[in-house]
Design a protein around this motif. Sequence first.
Motif, short mmCIF file in Angstrom:
data_model
loop_
_atom_site.label_atom_id
_atom_site.label_comp_id
_atom_site.label_asym_id
_atom_site.label_seq_id
_atom_site.Cartn_x
_atom_site.Cartn_y
_atom_site.Cartn_z
N VAL A 1 0.85 -1.19 0.00
CA VAL A 1 0.00 0.00 0.00
C VAL A 1 0.89 1.24 0.00
O VAL A 1 1.80 1.36 0.83
CB VAL A 1 -0.92 0.02 1.24
N ARG A 2 0.60 2.15 -0.92
CA ARG A 2 1.24 3.48 -0.88
C ARG A 2 0.35 4.33 0.01
O ARG A 2 -0.81 4.61 -0.32
CB ARG A 2 1.36 4.10 -2.25
N LEU A 3 0.88 4.73 1.15
CA LEU A 3 0.07 5.41 2.16
C LEU A 3 -0.19 6.87 1.80
O LEU A 3 0.70 7.57 1.31
CB LEU A 3 0.76 5.32 3.51
N HIS A 4 -1.42 7.30 2.05
CA HIS A 4 -1.80 8.70 1.93
C HIS A 4 -1.98 9.32 3.31
O HIS A 4 -1.90 10.54 3.46
CB HIS A 4 -3.11 8.83 1.14
N ALA A 5 -2.24 8.48 4.31
CA ALA A 5 -2.43 8.97 5.69
C ALA A 5 -2.11 7.84 6.66
O ALA A 5 -2.33 6.67 6.37
CB ALA A 5 -3.87 9.46 5.89
N ALA A 6 -1.59 8.22 7.82
CA ALA A 6 -1.35 7.29 8.92
C ALA A 6 -1.84 7.94 10.19
O ALA A 6 -1.86 9.17 10.31
CB ALA A 6 0.13 6.96 9.02
N ALA A 7 -2.26 7.13 11.14
CA ALA A 7 -2.78 7.65 12.40
C ALA A 7 -1.92 7.17 13.55
O ALA A 7 -1.37 6.06 13.52
CB ALA A 7 -4.23 7.20 12.61
N ALA A 8 -1.79 8.00 14.56
CA ALA A 8 -1.10 7.61 15.79
C ALA A 8 -2.16 7.36 16.85
O ALA A 8 -3.15 8.08 16.94
CB ALA A 8 -0.17 8.73 16.24
N ASN A 9 -1.97 6.30 17.60
CA ASN A 9 -2.89 6.00 18.69
C ASN A 9 -2.09 5.53 19.90
O ASN A 9 -0.86 5.38 19.80
CB ASN A 9 -3.95 4.97 18.24
N PRO A 10 -2.72 5.31 21.04
CA PRO A 10 -1.97 4.95 22.24
C PRO A 10 -1.05 3.74 22.06
O PRO A 10 0.03 3.70 22.65
CB PRO A 10 -3.07 4.67 23.27
N PHE A 11 -1.45 2.76 21.25
CA PHE A 11 -0.58 1.61 21.03
C PHE A 11 0.79 2.05 20.54
O PHE A 11 1.81 1.53 20.99
CB PHE A 11 -1.23 0.65 20.02
N ASP A 12 0.81 3.01 19.61
CA ASP A 12 2.09 3.48 19.07
C ASP A 12 2.95 4.13 20.16
O ASP A 12 4.17 3.94 20.21
CB ASP A 12 1.84 4.49 17.94
N TRP A 13 2.33 4.90 21.03
CA TRP A 13 3.07 5.53 22.13
C TRP A 13 3.62 4.47 23.07
O TRP A 13 4.76 4.56 23.52
CB TRP A 13 2.18 6.50 22.89
N TYR A 14 2.79 3.49 23.42
CA TYR A 14 3.24 2.43 24.33
C TYR A 14 4.41 1.66 23.73
O TYR A 14 5.37 1.33 24.42
CB TYR A 14 2.12 1.46 24.67
N MET A 15 4.32 1.36 22.43
CA MET A 15 5.39 0.62 21.76
C MET A 15 6.68 1.44 21.76
O MET A 15 7.75 0.91 22.08
CB MET A 15 4.96 0.29 20.33
N ALA A 16 6.59 2.73 21.44
CA ALA A 16 7.78 3.58 21.42
C ALA A 16 8.40 3.73 22.80
O ALA A 16 9.62 3.86 22.93
CB ALA A 16 7.42 4.96 20.85
N ASP A 17 7.59 3.67 23.85
CA ASP A 17 8.09 3.78 25.22
C ASP A 17 8.57 2.45 25.78
O ASP A 17 8.98 2.37 26.93
CB ASP A 17 7.00 4.35 26.14
N GLY A 18 8.48 1.37 24.98
CA GLY A 18 8.93 0.07 25.42
C GLY A 18 7.99 -0.62 26.39
O GLY A 18 8.39 -1.53 27.12
N LEU A 19 6.74 -0.22 26.41
CA LEU A 19 5.78 -0.77 27.37
C LEU A 19 5.05 -2.01 26.85
O LEU A 19 4.23 -2.58 27.57
CB LEU A 19 4.74 0.30 27.74
N LEU A 20 5.35 -2.43 25.63
CA LEU A 20 4.69 -3.60 25.05
C LEU A 20 5.73 -4.66 24.72
O LEU A 20 5.90 -5.09 23.58
CB LEU A 20 3.89 -3.21 23.81
N ALA A 21 6.43 -5.13 25.76
CA ALA A 21 7.53 -6.08 25.57
C ALA A 21 7.07 -7.41 25.02
O ALA A 21 7.90 -8.19 24.54
CB ALA A 21 8.26 -6.26 26.90
N MET A 22 5.77 -7.70 25.08
CA MET A 22 5.29 -8.98 24.56
C MET A 22 5.41 -9.06 23.04
O MET A 22 5.40 -10.14 22.47
CB MET A 22 3.85 -9.25 24.99
N TYR A 23 5.56 -7.91 22.39
CA TYR A 23 5.75 -7.89 20.93
C TYR A 23 7.24 -7.79 20.65
O TYR A 23 7.94 -6.94 21.19
CB TYR A 23 5.02 -6.71 20.29
N LYS A 24 7.72 -8.66 19.80
CA LYS A 24 9.14 -8.68 19.45
C LYS A 24 9.34 -7.91 18.15
O LYS A 24 8.84 -8.30 17.11
CB LYS A 24 9.63 -10.12 19.27
N ILE A 25 10.06 -6.80 18.22
CA ILE A 25 10.35 -6.02 17.03
C ILE A 25 11.84 -6.10 16.73
O ILE A 25 12.66 -6.28 17.62
CB ILE A 25 9.91 -4.55 17.18
#
Length: 167
Positions: A16-40
């Motif tokens: 998909v060529r993106l025209h828009a993206a949204a930020a939501n709390p999940f993104d903030w939690y992931m960036a802060d390292g609060l979702l360690a159950m996901y392996k990135i």
Amino acid sequence: MEEIAPPLPTAGEVLVRLHAAAANPFDWYMADGLLAMYKITLPATFGRDGAGVVEAIGDGVTEFQVGDAVYGQADPEDDGTFAQYVVLRADRLLRKPKAMSFAEAAALPNAIYAAWSALFSPTKGLDLQPGQTVLIHGAGGGIGSLVLQLAKWRGARVRWRWRAGHR
């Protein structure tokens, strides 16, 4: 920041060529390292929700064609939507309604998936059936407003509160 070639979709995936993206709390939690159950794997592209136009399809994808306007959500462990191009699983995409802008569509996936799961999942949600009654607290928020609309669509009796004294 670096410029890289667009990723290639594999079986069951869509580029998909993106025209828009949204930020939501999940993104903030992931960036802060609060979702360690996901392996990135670093470097990683964050963002889960987005809308754009199909540029390429992988093997086995029959529900979308190049040029279709879509919106959807990236898997938490895959590269995300804060990019020009993203590969998404076809089962995590929907067609964008013509009356909806790309920005409006990009804001939906996280909230609509949460609302849908809460109401209709037989294992994690209410498994709401027509004629049942549901009380919705916080119906003025993103997820709550969608829960209200989906419950009415299902034929449930809806009672809601968004502020004390209102119904």
